[in-house]
Design an enzyme around this catalytic site. Structure first.
Site, PDB file in Angstrom:
ATOM      1  CD  GLU A 112      29.580  10.818  56.728  1.00 28.44           C
ATOM      2  OE1 GLU A 112      28.836   9.852  56.566  1.00 28.44           O
ATOM      3  OE2 GLU A 112      30.412  10.898  57.635  1.00 28.44           O
TER       4      GLU A 112
ATOM      5  NE  ARG B 227      35.770   6.738  57.095  1.00 31.58           N
ATOM      6  CZ  ARG B 227      35.617   6.655  58.423  1.00 31.58           C
ATOM      7  NH1 ARG B 227      34.421   6.423  58.939  1.00 31.58           N
ATOM      8  NH2 ARG B 227      36.642   6.831  59.223  1.00 31.58           N
TER       9      ARG B 227
ATOM     10  CG  HIS C 255      30.293   9.487  60.758  1.00 39.50           C
ATOM     11  ND1 HIS C 255      31.065   9.600  59.639  1.00 39.50           N
ATOM     12  CD2 HIS C 255      30.909   8.554  61.533  1.00 39.50           C
ATOM     13  CE1 HIS C 255      32.113   8.784  59.724  1.00 39.50           C
ATOM     14  NE2 HIS C 255      32.031   8.134  60.867  1.00 39.50           N
TER      15      HIS C 255
END
Lengths: 345, 345
Positions: free
Chosen positions: B290, B261, B310
């Site tokens: 993000e 993360r 991602h």
């Protein structure tokens, strides 16, 4: 005093070998391509017995002009590459000049990049990078299948190799760490010709890799493969091997990776196939016309194609080994000894 | 009639499970994020027993507002993700709501991307791509060590993992197909705490992977590793785990990859370390803030950093498995049965 010509800075390790080899070293003083004139002038020097050159279609290209410029005492041309499509080997040999190259030492590095390009291409990484660079990430509506690609772990994947030498073997070894273990992949490969003991060869490969490995014709490879990997020599029989017909036969979900030489894949046909969605994507370490590739090149602009600037062998350890082998081939040749790796055609 | 709320199109396979589950399905009709209002309105419906949500800090974020909106009959919140940092699990549990997630099924896909980012970062692939896109390839003077990076095959490489769960294990398995076999790598990893039988655990890992694997403190990992891979949960103890001090301790030749993360790595500190050459490069599948990342973000602009949006779990097979597990958790929860994978905190 006998001399060795070296057209580029080969780094401290290879330079130290050169400095104790008993030959006078003429080295290009700048860490860049010398002029053709500089190369030809030194080749004409009757004391130059060896020339260490680069894989370049520019000042290092061994064509008629280059060979005509060589003094009659030159014994060896040693290239800093495994490929020798920039060298007219037959014409060199006809003049009594041996040709050395650097096979083997770059297999791992090129296999690393090849496996990486397979993953990048299947998983749409180029598209992801450009999405961010263009400011599009905040606008991307997240949903479960957005920006997804086919999986290297899919059951019963077929991997096709055009060319199945050392680099292909190393690439396969790497990819098998990613593929499905309960429904393993099978491998098809194209080689220059079917051997008499082909079944035994294929049985040996299958045992070595732990999956089914079999020689096939190019039509079957195009039709069956989920991943097509180009790792063959460039020669008249492999130029444009991947053309319109090959690409049209491929699955729409399949990817193509070329880490061999640009002209094995026809660029116009590939650009059209990518545009039409005839294949899922392509990853290219090499491309016809390199390095003169503009940002407007259709393969550079295609979002389902990633192009990188011929970086296959570009790790420091590998380039040191290549530099060492290149200068040793040059030194051995100058002294009339066997080359560590000679090109035989 | 009891209902299940589903905030995104989950694809045909999971939709067919939903259509025969005996619950009325309320599904967001567009393949994009619904409004927060749409989500909260349906949560208030007393017939809604289950909510299948996405990993989003937007309309799917399970905070006080979300939980206050839930009708008292809601039994389960099932997230389409393994991470649950967008969910206040304790507060949900306190209201009698179970939380489901999708561990395991995405380990392979994330490990694929992690190994790929290690290779891309060591081999300067982002720089190579941008060289071509900016028209710089024709001007690049070819020389043996131009555009080279460190080799994954270097002898005695040290690989450091921050977090050593399933995804790290799968990543290591893949990287071992690339590393040096005659001088194999060793592995250091950080886990939340040292166990009583830590030596035995590490001996078992070492046997499983065939290389030395040992738990270490973060200072030793920073200092020794040639590759640092971040694959831990995000929680208060891991936020900013990779900060200025950690980065300054790393080798100048080392690379950092984050597929966990964003906030585990401090973006400002990383940008400064990359700018100052304190580390060789970074590869990020995740980044703080993000998806609201602009092209001007210092990590997007840094040539020794590759950022992808991602995509870790983004292959079609994996997303199908996640969708299936997500809806089954929702259905089971609605029926008062055990979840296939419940978050326990």
């Amino acid at each position: 005093m006998p001399k060795i010509l070296v057209t580029r800075n080969v780094g401290p390790d290879a330079s130290s070998i050169l400095s104790t080899c008993g030959l006078e070293v003429i080295i290009n003083p700048s860490d860049a391509e010398p002029t053709r004139e500089w190369v030809l002038k030194h080749l004409a020097d009757p004391e130059v017995l060896a020339a260490c050159i680069m894989h370049s279609q520019g000042s290092d290209k061994v064509d008629k002009e280059f060979l005509d410029a060589c003094n009659p005492n030159l014994k060896v041309i040693s290239t800093f590459s495994v490929g020798y499509d920039h060298i007219d080997v037959k014409a060199a040999n006809a003049k009594g000049i041996k040709v050395g190259h650097t096979p083997g030492v770059l297999s791992d590095a090129v296999a690393d990049i090849t496996a990486m390009l397979v993953l990048m291409t299947m998983r749409r990484v180029e598209e992801g990078i450009q999405l961010i660079k263009s400011g599009g990430w905040p606008l991307l509506p997240w949903a479960p299948f957005v920006m997804c690609g086919p999986s290297i772990g899919s059951p019963n994947l077929t991997i096709g190799f055009l060319g199945f030498g050392r680099i292909s073997h190393e690439t396969l070894k790497r990819l098998l760490a990613f593929t499905n273990t309960s429904a393993p992949p099978s491998v098809l490969y194209l080689s220059s010709r079917r051997r008499e003991n082909q079944d035994q060869i294929d049985a040996d490969f299958s045992e070595q890799f732990g999956v089914s490995v079999r020689r096939a014709e190019k039509e079957e490879i195009a039709e069956q493969s989920d991943v097509v990997i180009v790792l063959c020599d460039l020669n008249p029989s492999t130029k444009d091997l991947v053309n319109k017909e090959f690409l049209r036969t491929m699955k729409k979900t399949a990817v193509l990776v070329n880490c061999a030489r640009g002209p094995v894949v026809n660029s116009e046909d590939l650009a059209e196939a990518l545009e039409q969605g005839e294949i899922f994507g392509a990853g290219l370490d090499v491309i016809t016309g390199e390095p003169n590739i503009s940002p407007d090149h259709p393969l550079v602009k295609a979002k389902n194609c990633v192009v990188i600037p011929h970086m296959g062998s570009g790790d420091v350890d590998t380039r040191k080994k290549m530099a060492e082998l290149c200068v040793r081939n040059g030194i051995n040749g100058a002294k009339g000894e066997h080359l560590l790796a000679e090109v035989k055609v």
